[in-house]
Design a protein around this motif. Structure first.
Motif, PDB file in Angstrom:
ATOM      1  N   GLN A  77      -6.303   2.104  -4.033  1.00 17.67           N
ATOM      2  CA  GLN A  77      -5.216   2.290  -3.016  1.00 17.67           C
ATOM      3  C   GLN A  77      -3.893   2.508  -3.277  1.00 17.67           C
ATOM      4  N   MET A  78      -3.723   1.945  -4.749  1.00 18.36           N
ATOM      5  CA  MET A  78      -2.614   1.560  -5.292  1.00 18.36           C
ATOM      6  C   MET A  78      -1.824   3.031  -6.032  1.00 18.36           C
ATOM      7  N   THR A  79      -2.806   4.055  -6.136  1.00 16.03           N
ATOM      8  CA  THR A  79      -2.498   5.238  -6.916  1.00 16.03           C
ATOM      9  C   THR A  79      -1.459   5.954  -6.140  1.00 16.03           C
ATOM     10  N   PRO A  80      -1.491   6.363  -4.846  1.00 18.54           N
ATOM     11  CA  PRO A  80      -0.604   7.158  -4.200  1.00 18.54           C
ATOM     12  C   PRO A  80       0.964   6.636  -4.286  1.00 18.54           C
ATOM     13  N   SER A  81       1.152   5.067  -4.044  1.00 26.31           N
ATOM     14  CA  SER A  81       2.372   4.658  -4.311  1.00 26.31           C
ATOM     15  C   SER A  81       2.737   4.746  -5.511  1.00 26.31           C
ATOM     16  N   VAL A 105      10.320   1.020  -1.383  1.00 26.12           N
ATOM     17  CA  VAL A 105       9.121   0.892  -0.354  1.00 26.12           C
ATOM     18  C   VAL A 105       7.659   1.090  -0.975  1.00 26.12           C
ATOM     19  N   ALA A 106       7.766   2.259  -1.931  1.00 27.80           N
ATOM     20  CA  ALA A 106       6.498   2.516  -2.732  1.00 27.80           C
ATOM     21  C   ALA A 106       6.046   1.263  -3.516  1.00 27.80           C
ATOM     22  N   LEU A 107       7.110   0.671  -4.165  1.00 20.28           N
ATOM     23  CA  LEU A 107       6.962  -0.595  -5.005  1.00 20.28           C
ATOM     24  C   LEU A 107       6.187  -1.708  -4.161  1.00 20.28           C
ATOM     25  N   ALA A 108       6.756  -2.023  -2.811  1.00 22.99           N
ATOM     26  CA  ALA A 108       6.210  -2.870  -1.891  1.00 22.99           C
ATOM     27  C   ALA A 108       4.856  -2.680  -1.442  1.00 22.99           C
ATOM     28  N   ILE A 109       4.474  -1.382  -1.336  1.00 22.82           N
ATOM     29  CA  ILE A 109       3.180  -0.971  -1.080  1.00 22.82           C
ATOM     30  C   ILE A 109       2.210  -1.431  -2.284  1.00 22.82           C
ATOM     31  N   THR A 110       2.811  -1.154  -3.382  1.00 22.94           N
ATOM     32  CA  THR A 110       2.113  -1.321  -4.483  1.00 22.94           C
ATOM     33  C   THR A 110       1.589  -2.821  -4.767  1.00 22.94           C
ATOM     34  N   ILE A 111       2.678  -3.448  -4.358  1.00 25.45           N
ATOM     35  CA  ILE A 111       2.595  -4.855  -4.814  1.00 25.45           C
ATOM     36  C   ILE A 111       1.575  -5.383  -3.492  1.00 25.45           C
ATOM     37  N   LEU A 112       1.637  -4.911  -2.405  1.00 29.74           N
ATOM     38  CA  LEU A 112       0.779  -5.227  -1.293  1.00 29.74           C
ATOM     39  C   LEU A 112      -0.663  -5.122  -1.536  1.00 29.74           C
ATOM     40  N   PHE A 113      -1.124  -3.966  -2.295  1.00 34.60           N
ATOM     41  CA  PHE A 113      -2.505  -3.828  -2.581  1.00 34.60           C
ATOM     42  C   PHE A 113      -2.899  -4.560  -3.601  1.00 34.60           C
ATOM     43  N   ILE A 158       8.001 -11.629  -2.638  1.00 37.73           N
ATOM     44  CA  ILE A 158       8.158 -10.709  -3.630  1.00 37.73           C
ATOM     45  C   ILE A 158       8.245  -9.312  -2.670  1.00 37.73           C
ATOM     46  N   ILE A 159       7.436  -8.968  -1.714  1.00 36.70           N
ATOM     47  CA  ILE A 159       7.651  -7.640  -0.847  1.00 36.70           C
ATOM     48  C   ILE A 159       8.831  -7.754  -0.224  1.00 36.70           C
ATOM     49  N   VAL A 160       9.399  -8.819   0.537  1.00 43.00           N
ATOM     50  CA  VAL A 160      10.490  -8.917   1.202  1.00 43.00           C
ATOM     51  C   VAL A 160      11.668  -8.312   0.207  1.00 43.00           C
ATOM     52  N   ALA A 161      11.714  -9.086  -0.788  1.00 44.86           N
ATOM     53  CA  ALA A 161      12.560  -9.216  -1.986  1.00 44.86           C
ATOM     54  C   ALA A 161      12.749  -7.773  -2.160  1.00 44.86           C
TER      55      ALA A 161
END
Length: 266
Positions: A77-81, A105-113, A158-161
């Motif tokens: 699921q990290m692939t699209p971001s 935003v894309a980096l935050a989604i990557t970190i989330l997954f 990290i996501i918020v930052a």
């Protein structure tokens, strides 16, 4: 319509887009999003199919635990971001502000997954450990739960930052100033963790032990030991959940010796 006329129409359309940079950039972002979603589907299929084939090998059977806990699913699921992060610079007429915002935003989604994949990995390791001989006497569920809690806290920071484009150290320094509030909020968690370490390291409690703790109505077998609670199944099949810290602050009777190794001789 011949090929030459079609090519002229495409050139006219492209020239019209050049006159409208915002429309040009929006169309480029739409194409990038579609490509990212398609590549995400392809990556998910390839990764899961490869892991399924490799998991059939006896030496790599542990891959099935990772697959069942969705470790590879989260990684795919990290692939699209990731595609969007690296493809933003190919989108024409996209301003630096838009590149920075969408990239964050894309980096935050990557970190989330990535955080979710790490959490799933911890669950898989717990399942693997549960099939070993040590799991009968030593429970690590409390340690895993604590590790996941720390993982989610630091992941959220990290996501918020990343979203506000600031250094995580800035937010961590703010948490340091709120240490008194944090200790108050997580008081039970800290007490339970210390109690869990003491119970496990001193071999005071195991899954399967028969304990008696009248003050909480517990008189039966220990069926689960977690970070915050110890579950006891009484002789009448009722379940009592005891806060872990109470087992260290109050007395309880463990009948392990009398249950497994009778003290009398026949």
């Amino acid at each position: 319509m011949d090929i030459k006329q079609l090519w002229l129409n495409v050139q006219d359309l492209w020239g019209a887009l050049d006159e409208h940079p915002l429309l040009h950039a929006s169309l480029g972002l739409l194409v990038l999003l579609v490509v990212a979603l398609l590549l995400g589907r392809v990556a998910r299929y390839l990764i899961l199919h490869a892991v399924k084939l490799l998991g059939r090998q006896p030496a790599l059977h542990w891959l099935n635990d990772l697959r069942h806990n969705k470790v590879f699913h989260r990684l795919a699921q990290m692939t699209p971001s990731l595609v969007i992060q690296f493809g933003l610079y190919l989108v024409p007429d996209l301003s630096k502000t838009a590149i920075l915002f969408i990239g964050n935003v894309a980096l935050a989604i990557t970190i989330l997954f990535l955080v979710l994949a790490t959490s799933a990995l911890l669950n898989a390791l717990l399942d693997i450990y549960a099939r070993t001989e040590h799991a009968r006497t030593r429970s690590i569920k409390g340690y895993v739960q604590l590790a996941k809690m720390v993982l989610f806290v630091f992941g959220a920071i990290i996501i918020v930052a990343t979203l506000i484009d600031r250094s995580p150290l800035l937010l961590l320094s703010g948490l340091g100033a709120m240490s008194a509030v944090i200790l108050l909020v997580y008081k039970d968690t800290l007490l339970s963790f210390v109690a869990s370490v003491q119970l496990t390291s001193n071999d005071m409690l195991r899954v399967g032990d028969w304990i008696e703790m009248p003050q909480v109505g517990a008189d039966g077998d220990v069926v689960d030991i977690t970070l915050h609670t110890v579950k006891v199944q009484n002789f009448d099949k009722t379940i009592v959940s005891i806060p872990t810290w109470r087992l260290m602050s109050e007395s309880f009777k463990n009948n392990r010796q009398s249950k497994w190794k009778p003290y009398y001789q026949t």
